[in-house]
Design an enzyme around this catalytic site. Sequence first.
Site, mmCIF file in Angstrom:
data_model
loop_
_atom_site.group_PDB
_atom_site.id
_atom_site.type_symbol
_atom_site.label_atom_id
_atom_site.label_comp_id
_atom_site.label_asym_id
_atom_site.label_seq_id
_atom_site.Cartn_x
_atom_site.Cartn_y
_atom_site.Cartn_z
ATOM 1 N N ASP A 32 0.638 -1.355 -0.151
ATOM 2 C CA ASP A 32 -0.130 0.106 0.067
ATOM 3 C C ASP A 32 0.818 1.192 0.418
ATOM 4 O OD1 ASP A 32 -2.972 -0.128 0.801
ATOM 5 O OD2 ASP A 32 -2.142 1.711 1.123
ATOM 6 N N ASP A 51 3.668 1.434 -4.163
ATOM 7 C CA ASP A 51 3.446 2.245 -5.065
ATOM 8 C C ASP A 51 2.869 1.318 -6.143
ATOM 9 O OD1 ASP A 51 2.065 3.215 -7.142
ATOM 10 O OD2 ASP A 51 2.562 5.419 -6.376
ATOM 11 N N ASN A 74 -5.544 -5.560 -6.798
ATOM 12 C CA ASN A 74 -6.665 -4.853 -6.104
ATOM 13 C C ASN A 74 -6.539 -3.509 -6.086
ATOM 14 O OD1 ASN A 74 -8.961 -4.580 -4.446
ATOM 15 N ND2 ASN A 74 -7.380 -3.780 -2.471
ATOM 16 N N TYR A 140 -12.442 5.833 -14.763
ATOM 17 C CA TYR A 140 -12.707 4.792 -14.426
ATOM 18 C C TYR A 140 -12.781 3.588 -15.074
ATOM 19 C CZ TYR A 140 -13.595 2.396 -9.727
ATOM 20 O OH TYR A 140 -14.088 0.897 -9.387
ATOM 21 N N LYS A 144 -11.429 0.271 -15.393
ATOM 22 C CA LYS A 144 -12.419 -1.116 -15.417
ATOM 23 C C LYS A 144 -12.613 -1.520 -16.220
ATOM 24 C CE LYS A 144 -11.488 -0.546 -11.024
ATOM 25 N NZ LYS A 144 -10.537 -1.009 -9.849
#
Length: 248
Positions: A32, A51, A74, A140, A144
């Site tokens: 993270d 990162d 994720n 976004y 995706k």
Amino acid sequence: MSHVLITAGASGIGRAMGAAFEAAGHTVWVTDVDGAALAELPRTWRSRQADAVDEAAMAAVIAEIGTLDVLCANAGIAGPTALVEDIALADWRACVSVNLEGAFLVAKHAAPAMKAAGRGAIVLTSSTAGIYGYPNRAPYAAAKWAVIGLMKTLAMELGPFGIRANAICPGAVEGPRMEGVLAREAAIKGMTRDAVYAGYAAGTSMRSFVTAQDVADMAVFLGSDAARLVSGQVIAVDGHTENPDPKF
């Protein structure tokens, strides 16, 4: 001992995945960018501040793990909430970079490790925005959708080596990230946050948001032997989205 790596695993969906995989008997590794959040993780987890778009960092983590059984790619950011003509190129690139390139880079370095072991499961976090598209969320949604294309290709390339790849598409997930989206969308539409929330919920047949735990439970299933022949699939955890742009 089975090892799972979860990118963006210090909070939200990623942290819920970590807890669920640990409960299922896995050794949990987390990366993270948020060092403070990493410091709050259970001491039984192994964590690294990195990162998702730092290729050297991702490669180093996977090398340290050695035998990687499950990868949960994720990492993602919400990106701007705006009409397409109002989105700055820099904001577009930042959103696509984290959501798409982050998944590509960690999968790129996980693949050789999994091939060497002759097994593995890759779970990519996409979104229902990657199935339907969403107004005011162009970068976004584009990223995706591309994550699903990446997953399909991974499934075809890696299947002969005993490695599966699938994508989870969460719907509206309760939590801080969605609260930010609700606030920005409420401002654009001149509505209250509660009215926008109700509109999202009304766009599903089950009239409900989902939780991070709902998504985590699916990830554990996809990483398990119970899903040994489930690959190349796009699985929505969303309460069945009927209308991605509910009319208020």
